[in-house]
Design an enzyme around this catalytic site. Structure first.
Site, short mmCIF file in Angstrom:
data_model
loop_
_atom_site.label_atom_id
_atom_site.label_comp_id
_atom_site.label_asym_id
_atom_site.label_seq_id
_atom_site.Cartn_x
_atom_site.Cartn_y
_atom_site.Cartn_z
N GLU A 212 -8.93 -1.91 5.41
CA GLU A 212 -7.64 -1.97 6.09
C GLU A 212 -7.83 -2.01 7.61
OE1 GLU A 212 -5.24 1.52 5.80
OE2 GLU A 212 -3.43 0.49 6.45
N SER B 90 1.02 6.51 3.03
CA SER B 90 1.74 7.47 3.86
C SER B 90 2.96 8.04 3.13
CB SER B 90 2.21 6.81 5.16
OG SER B 90 1.10 6.45 5.95
N GLN C 224 0.83 -1.20 0.00
CA GLN C 224 0.00 0.00 0.00
C GLN C 224 0.87 1.26 0.00
OE1 GLN C 224 -1.84 1.01 3.75
NE2 GLN C 224 -3.75 1.57 2.74
N GLY C 225 0.65 2.16 -0.94
CA GLY C 225 1.40 3.41 -1.01
C GLY C 225 0.53 4.58 -0.60
#
Length: 394
Positions: free
Chosen positions: A248, A133, A130-131
């Site tokens: 999530e 932050s 997951q990109g």
């Protein structure tokens, strides 16, 4: 005999005939978890278990058959889970593909994206990260600065992501990019899917206080991402991002549970406190252990109810922040209690004098400190609960 009873019998026979003997033991540690993907080669029995379950669609039992899922209804999926539990079978596959991006694609993606990405997820061929932050955009995620500039049928993506779990082991990333810098910060964001082998992608693991390195920095230097990999509409990715966060937060709350057999908290308490009349000898600690176990059971049952609702087609809502916050606090209490129960034996880091459970208690306690930050801080979750669940004023 009902159809469900016949399904149970057929499932029992199939599992007995196809599950390798070594998979009939619970996971011993996180190293035994099968995440799939191209970058890790698994032992033959682990790979076989993944392959036979994927062929039947039972790595994603309730997903539609046309995308490789099992097509089971809720009752059948529960029977499958029960029968796997009776044989103490390991999950054949785990990861962000099954728990986060897969469910999101089923809800929000075009037909072309579903057919391109969901079957490889079911088969465990592609591992996802997951990109979200960035160095300046964590809790205030909408402040992200990773730019995507349109160039024909591609975006050219430049920026940096941080705390990217398992980026060094992943094949694809789902990420948020800023595609309209002039728009209000929630409106100029797009949700895209990116091949991690694309030129311009580099990854650097981050070493944590626990000694592990599950998180990474991910650098994006002019990476070309086809516009065909956009989920939803360009500049409307914030809505997609929030939908994924619901999956999530439910996933994170479940991930806090121990993956090793038995109950490590109770076993550790028995070892260091002893027993009297079949119960933990110390009444104060006995009460604390019982309270943590009851709270965990309540959380598990509430999550299961929410998952049944999602399987019935309902999108996850802001109530998933409750799972994230309560899961975080319960896990931190569990880890603190385990170190407390171990006394001086809870201070070990490595070497002789400490057994595996005691060393694990120390490292897991240190790791649990990050639970209040990762996946959205506890303060963010409390704000969401206050405003969007309870309807409290600003």
């Amino acid at each position: 005999m009902t159809d469900l009873e016949q399904f149970r019998i057929d499932t029992q026979k199939w599992l007995a005939a196809n599950a390798p003997a070594s998979m009939r033991e619970p996971l011993r540690s996180d190293d035994d978890i099968c995440w799939g993907g191209r970058k890790v080669k698994y032992p033959a029995d682990v790979q076989r278990w993944l392959d036979v379950m994927a062929e039947r669609g039972w790595t994603a039992p309730t997903w539609p058959r046309e995308y490789g899922g099992g097509g089971l209804n809720k009752a059948e999926a529960r029977v499958l889970k029960e029968e796997m539990g009776k044989l103490r079978l390991r999950p054949p596959l785990t990861g962000f593909g099954l728990s986060m991006i897969g469910p999101l694609l089923l809800q929000e993606a075009s037909e072309d994206l579903k057919r391109a990405h969901i079957p490889p997820i079911v088969r465990g061929e592609i591992r996802w990260c997951q990109g979200y932050s960035e160095p300046g955009a964590g809790s205030d995620l909408a402040s992200l600065q990773t730019r995507a500039v349109r160039d024909g049928d591609d975006f050219i993506v430049t920026g940096q992501k941080v705390w990217t779990s398992y980026a060094d082991k992943s094949d694809w990333m789902f990420l948020l990019v800023r595609t309209d810098p002039a728009a209000p910060k929630h409106l100029g964001i797009t949700f895209v899917l990116m091949d991690m082998t694309s030129p311009g992608v580099s990854v650097k693991p981050i070493r944590l206080i626990s000694g592990a390195s599950p998180f990474c920095e991910t650098f994006l230097d002019g990476v070309r991402v086809p516009t065909s990999q956009v989920v939803g509409e360009i500049n409307a990715g914030w809505t997609i991002a929030k939908a994924l966060l619901g999956h999530e937060r439910t996933m994170i709350a479940e991930a806090f549970k121990d993956r090793v057999p038995g109950n490590p908290l109770v076993e550790l308490a028995r070892k260091h406190l002893g027993e009297a009349d079949g119960r933990l000898a110390d009444p104060v600690y006995r009460d604390q252990v019982a309270q943590v176990e009851m709270d965990q059971t309540c959380l598990d049952l509430t999550i299961r109810r929410a998952q049944d609702s999602m399987k019935a087609g309902h999108k996850p809502g802001p109530e998933t922040s409750i799972f994230k916050y309560y899961g975080t606090e319960t896990n931190k209490r569990r880890r603190e209690l385990m170190v407390d129960l171990a006394g001086q034996q809870g201070l070990g880091w490595e070497g002789a004098g400490f057994d595996a459970a005691e060393l694990s208690a120390t490292r897991d306690w240190l790791r649990s400190r990050a639970n209040s930050i990762e996946g959205g801080t506890s303060e963010i979750q409390l704000n969401i609960i206050a405003k969007r669940v309870l309807g409290l004023p600003d």
